[in-house]
Write a protein that holds these residues in place. Sequence first.
Motif, PDB file in Angstrom:
ATOM      1  N   LEU A  30      -6.046   2.061   3.915  1.00 41.25           N
ATOM      2  CA  LEU A  30      -5.610   3.062   4.976  1.00 41.25           C
ATOM      3  C   LEU A  30      -4.724   3.936   4.591  1.00 41.25           C
ATOM      4  CD1 LEU A  30      -5.800   1.188   8.391  1.00 41.25           C
ATOM      5  CD2 LEU A  30      -7.593   2.564   7.313  1.00 41.25           C
ATOM      6  N   PRO A  31      -3.303   3.735   3.897  1.00 43.02           N
ATOM      7  CA  PRO A  31      -2.642   4.724   3.603  1.00 43.02           C
ATOM      8  C   PRO A  31      -2.798   5.199   2.369  1.00 43.02           C
ATOM      9  CG  PRO A  31      -1.578   2.572   3.455  1.00 43.02           C
ATOM     10  CD  PRO A  31      -2.637   2.366   4.351  1.00 43.02           C
ATOM     11  N   LEU A  32      -3.249   4.471   1.428  1.00 45.60           N
ATOM     12  CA  LEU A  32      -3.974   5.115   0.229  1.00 45.60           C
ATOM     13  C   LEU A  32      -5.094   6.138   0.319  1.00 45.60           C
ATOM     14  CD1 LEU A  32      -4.312   1.533  -1.963  1.00 45.60           C
ATOM     15  CD2 LEU A  32      -2.395   3.329  -1.848  1.00 45.60           C
ATOM     16  N   VAL A  33      -5.867   5.735   1.202  1.00 47.30           N
ATOM     17  CA  VAL A  33      -6.874   6.891   1.520  1.00 47.30           C
ATOM     18  C   VAL A  33      -6.210   8.307   2.232  1.00 47.30           C
ATOM     19  CG1 VAL A  33      -8.894   7.301   2.860  1.00 47.30           C
ATOM     20  CG2 VAL A  33      -8.909   5.378   1.745  1.00 47.30           C
ATOM     21  N   GLY A  34      -5.234   7.916   2.930  1.00 45.49           N
ATOM     22  CA  GLY A  34      -4.547   9.055   3.602  1.00 45.49           C
ATOM     23  C   GLY A  34      -3.938   9.881   2.779  1.00 45.49           C
ATOM     24  N   GLY A  35      -3.328   9.219   1.551  1.00 43.34           N
ATOM     25  CA  GLY A  35      -2.822   9.873   0.706  1.00 43.34           C
ATOM     26  C   GLY A  35      -3.588  10.731  -0.302  1.00 43.34           C
ATOM     27  N   LEU A  36      -4.924  10.031  -0.683  1.00 44.34           N
ATOM     28  CA  LEU A  36      -6.009  10.993  -1.265  1.00 44.34           C
ATOM     29  C   LEU A  36      -6.326  12.082  -0.508  1.00 44.34           C
ATOM     30  CD1 LEU A  36      -7.617   7.579  -2.920  1.00 44.34           C
ATOM     31  CD2 LEU A  36      -6.500   9.472  -4.069  1.00 44.34           C
ATOM     32  N   LEU A  37      -6.707  11.904   0.690  1.00 47.63           N
ATOM     33  CA  LEU A  37      -6.890  12.989   1.447  1.00 47.63           C
ATOM     34  C   LEU A  37      -6.039  14.373   1.608  1.00 47.63           C
ATOM     35  CD1 LEU A  37      -8.476  11.078   4.814  1.00 47.63           C
ATOM     36  CD2 LEU A  37      -9.836  12.145   2.939  1.00 47.63           C
ATOM     37  N   ASP A  38      -4.864  14.006   1.560  1.00 49.07           N
ATOM     38  CA  ASP A  38      -3.943  14.889   1.582  1.00 49.07           C
ATOM     39  C   ASP A  38      -3.821  15.829   0.427  1.00 49.07           C
ATOM     40  OD1 ASP A  38      -2.872  14.035   4.126  1.00 49.07           O
ATOM     41  OD2 ASP A  38      -1.220  13.037   3.332  1.00 49.07           O
ATOM     42  N   GLN A  39      -4.368  14.942  -0.808  1.00 46.81           N
ATOM     43  CA  GLN A  39      -4.596  15.457  -2.055  1.00 46.81           C
ATOM     44  C   GLN A  39      -5.873  16.173  -2.417  1.00 46.81           C
ATOM     45  OE1 GLN A  39      -2.829  11.823  -3.963  1.00 46.81           O
ATOM     46  NE2 GLN A  39      -1.972  13.520  -5.332  1.00 46.81           N
ATOM     47  N   GLY A  40      -6.696  16.305  -1.371  1.00 44.24           N
ATOM     48  CA  GLY A  40      -7.883  17.015  -1.492  1.00 44.24           C
ATOM     49  C   GLY A  40      -9.160  16.309  -1.526  1.00 44.24           C
ATOM     50  N   MET A  41      -8.888  14.863  -1.241  1.00 42.13           N
ATOM     51  CA  MET A  41     -10.287  13.988  -1.274  1.00 42.13           C
ATOM     52  C   MET A  41     -11.246  14.383  -0.108  1.00 42.13           C
ATOM     53  SD  MET A  41     -10.423   9.789  -0.736  1.00 42.13           S
ATOM     54  CE  MET A  41     -11.525   8.842  -1.716  1.00 42.13           C
ATOM     55  N   ALA A  42     -12.341  14.652  -0.553  1.00 44.56           N
ATOM     56  CA  ALA A  42     -13.515  14.776   0.693  1.00 44.56           C
ATOM     57  C   ALA A  42     -13.401  13.781   1.722  1.00 44.56           C
ATOM     58  CB  ALA A  42     -14.996  14.872   0.303  1.00 44.56           C
ATOM     59  N   PRO A  43     -13.442  14.114   3.278  1.00 48.92           N
ATOM     60  CA  PRO A  43     -13.449  13.005   4.307  1.00 48.92           C
ATOM     61  C   PRO A  43     -14.501  12.186   3.942  1.00 48.92           C
ATOM     62  CG  PRO A  43     -12.882  15.250   5.151  1.00 48.92           C
ATOM     63  CD  PRO A  43     -13.381  15.761   3.618  1.00 48.92           C
ATOM     64  N   GLY A  44     -15.689  12.680   3.623  1.00 48.36           N
ATOM     65  CA  GLY A  44     -16.779  11.641   3.574  1.00 48.36           C
ATOM     66  C   GLY A  44     -16.546  10.609   2.421  1.00 48.36           C
ATOM     67  N   ALA A  45     -16.130  11.213   1.407  1.00 51.92           N
ATOM     68  CA  ALA A  45     -15.623  10.325   0.299  1.00 51.92           C
ATOM     69  C   ALA A  45     -14.646   9.093   0.703  1.00 51.92           C
ATOM     70  CB  ALA A  45     -14.977  11.062  -0.963  1.00 51.92           C
ATOM     71  N   GLY A  46     -13.673   9.618   1.594  1.00 48.92           N
ATOM     72  CA  GLY A  46     -12.672   8.752   2.087  1.00 48.92           C
ATOM     73  C   GLY A  46     -13.112   7.453   2.976  1.00 48.92           C
ATOM     74  N   MET A  47     -14.295   8.058   3.700  1.00 45.16           N
ATOM     75  CA  MET A  47     -14.740   7.113   4.684  1.00 45.16           C
ATOM     76  C   MET A  47     -15.813   6.149   3.780  1.00 45.16           C
ATOM     77  SD  MET A  47     -15.461   6.066   7.801  1.00 45.16           S
ATOM     78  CE  MET A  47     -14.538   7.493   8.524  1.00 45.16           C
ATOM     79  N   ALA A  48     -16.408   6.684   3.041  1.00 49.57           N
ATOM     80  CA  ALA A  48     -17.376   5.797   2.084  1.00 49.57           C
ATOM     81  C   ALA A  48     -16.634   4.892   1.307  1.00 49.57           C
ATOM     82  CB  ALA A  48     -18.393   6.808   1.017  1.00 49.57           C
ATOM     83  N   PHE A  49     -15.483   5.227   0.946  1.00 51.29           N
ATOM     84  CA  PHE A  49     -14.449   4.336  -0.013  1.00 51.29           C
ATOM     85  C   PHE A  49     -14.255   3.109   1.065  1.00 51.29           C
ATOM     86  CE2 PHE A  49     -10.306   2.660  -1.121  1.00 51.29           C
ATOM     87  CZ  PHE A  49     -10.386   2.672  -2.391  1.00 51.29           C
ATOM     88  N   LEU A  50     -13.626   3.468   2.140  1.00 43.66           N
ATOM     89  CA  LEU A  50     -13.022   2.487   3.212  1.00 43.66           C
ATOM     90  C   LEU A  50     -14.590   1.514   3.442  1.00 43.66           C
ATOM     91  CD1 LEU A  50     -10.662   4.350   5.791  1.00 43.66           C
ATOM     92  CD2 LEU A  50     -10.224   2.800   3.930  1.00 43.66           C
TER      93      LEU A  50
ATOM     94  N   ALA B  45       0.805  -0.964  -0.057  1.00 36.72           N
ATOM     95  CA  ALA B  45       0.079   0.069   0.073  1.00 36.72           C
ATOM     96  C   ALA B  45       0.841   1.355  -0.205  1.00 36.72           C
ATOM     97  CB  ALA B  45      -0.988  -0.010   1.172  1.00 36.72           C
ATOM     98  N   PHE B  46       1.819   1.314   0.689  1.00 41.16           N
ATOM     99  CA  PHE B  46       2.811   2.541   0.853  1.00 41.16           C
ATOM    100  C   PHE B  46       3.543   2.720  -0.328  1.00 41.16           C
ATOM    101  CE2 PHE B  46       2.562   1.903   5.716  1.00 41.16           C
ATOM    102  CZ  PHE B  46       1.757   2.999   5.892  1.00 41.16           C
ATOM    103  N   PHE B  47       4.023   1.391  -0.916  1.00 39.81           N
ATOM    104  CA  PHE B  47       4.737   1.680  -2.522  1.00 39.81           C
ATOM    105  C   PHE B  47       3.684   2.226  -3.449  1.00 39.81           C
ATOM    106  CE2 PHE B  47       5.511  -0.491  -6.487  1.00 39.81           C
ATOM    107  CZ  PHE B  47       6.597   0.079  -6.862  1.00 39.81           C
ATOM    108  N   LEU B  48       2.393   1.797  -3.303  1.00 44.19           N
ATOM    109  CA  LEU B  48       1.325   2.328  -4.381  1.00 44.19           C
ATOM    110  C   LEU B  48       0.867   3.805  -3.965  1.00 44.19           C
ATOM    111  CD1 LEU B  48      -1.152  -0.712  -4.884  1.00 44.19           C
ATOM    112  CD2 LEU B  48       0.614  -0.131  -6.326  1.00 44.19           C
ATOM    113  N   GLU B  49       1.041   4.238  -2.904  1.00 47.69           N
ATOM    114  CA  GLU B  49       1.084   5.607  -2.503  1.00 47.69           C
ATOM    115  C   GLU B  49       2.038   6.218  -2.832  1.00 47.69           C
ATOM    116  OE1 GLU B  49       0.325   8.148   1.384  1.00 47.69           O
ATOM    117  OE2 GLU B  49       0.733   6.227   1.854  1.00 47.69           O
ATOM    118  N   SER B  50       3.388   5.733  -2.813  1.00 46.26           N
ATOM    119  CA  SER B  50       4.387   6.711  -3.318  1.00 46.26           C
ATOM    120  C   SER B  50       4.245   6.858  -4.836  1.00 46.26           C
ATOM    121  CB  SER B  50       5.462   5.946  -2.902  1.00 46.26           C
ATOM    122  OG  SER B  50       5.756   4.698  -4.004  1.00 46.26           O
ATOM    123  N   LEU B  51       3.766   5.858  -5.542  1.00 43.73           N
ATOM    124  CA  LEU B  51       3.508   6.148  -7.238  1.00 43.73           C
ATOM    125  C   LEU B  51       2.332   7.183  -7.188  1.00 43.73           C
ATOM    126  CD1 LEU B  51       3.846   2.411  -8.364  1.00 43.73           C
ATOM    127  CD2 LEU B  51       5.619   4.237  -8.363  1.00 43.73           C
TER     128      LEU B  51
END
Length: 353
Positions: A288-308, A242-248
């Motif tokens: 988890l870390p993938l969603v964390g990276g998306l949140l840092d890039q502007g993903m809406a919190p509710g969208a991150g929660m719904a995705f998980l 997951a962290f490797f994919l997040e780096s990409l």
Amino acid sequence: MSDGLEILHRPRGWFARASRIADIRRIDRVWLLLAAALALLALIDTDQAARSVAFTADALLGVAVFLLLSIGVAAYAKASGADSLIARAFSGRPAGMILAAALMGALSPFCSCGVIPLIAALLAMGVPLPAVMAFWLASPIMDPSMFVLTVGTLGTGFAVYKTFAAVAIGLLGGFGTWALQSAGALQTPLRDGVGNGGCGASAVRAPKAVVWRFWEEKERRKKFRANALFNLNFLGKWLTLAFFLESLMVAHVPADLVVGLVGGDSVLPVVIATLVGVPAYLNGYAALPLVGGLLDQGMAPGAGMAFLLAGGVTSIPAAIAVYALARPPVFAAYLGFALVGSLLLGLLFNALA
């Protein structure tokens, strides 16, 4: 003489090569995939490969304490027999059973391999489908290990709400199934020929007393060690991938694109994240870390929660397992409750964030 020795050495070389091939086949496929991806990246972009390795190592060190704590919690529950406490959730009146099952599903430290056989065992034993559905929906979303790692990657607030959401989706499915059964639907949940055995089922058939001081027994110490090593490999491989994919993703996914699709406070980003969560979800821990990276890039919190939430319940591997176990109407109800619950709770989290 030399020819004879050469002939004798040929089988040894053949067996050595065969042994090496067998050793490769025993290597976990996730680790092989990660190694292959890193090798391919090194050929294409050596600098990015080095940055990805550094990013992954730094991220793993950042969650190391939480990772080790989660492994210890899961191993302790297994070695002490605390997982047998789940049996107590399935007795009493329907409403009480549903509530207890949803709570136990969100809090119990069951391994992923144990959920599906456990559900088969409960249904084959005659446990009412509403309680089983509540447990079934809540269990993949949250457990003690997931909670600890969520705190480490996304924060305490996210972890607490996700636990609440797991219980809420369990309750939605449990009471919804109860209403459907009262109307005459979902009367025969299991497919023909589905047994009641497998990992985790014995805890329900014959619950035993919990031995909290498990270290006083040799067999329980061995069970603790085996479970800890298993979880170290299981969690380690998915988090590393997951962290490797997040780096990409950080390197190549434009932040503007993320914000445009799943950013903002409107309903559409949460709907998109809920629907995308089904096929795109890798693993509860890996997400988890993938969603964390998306949140840092502007993903809406509710969208991150719904995705998980949606991905945890309805990811393709889990959905296939459920479909193989349950009849189509039960499977459809399972998907419906998961998607509706994930969408509603994602919207609520967006409103609260």
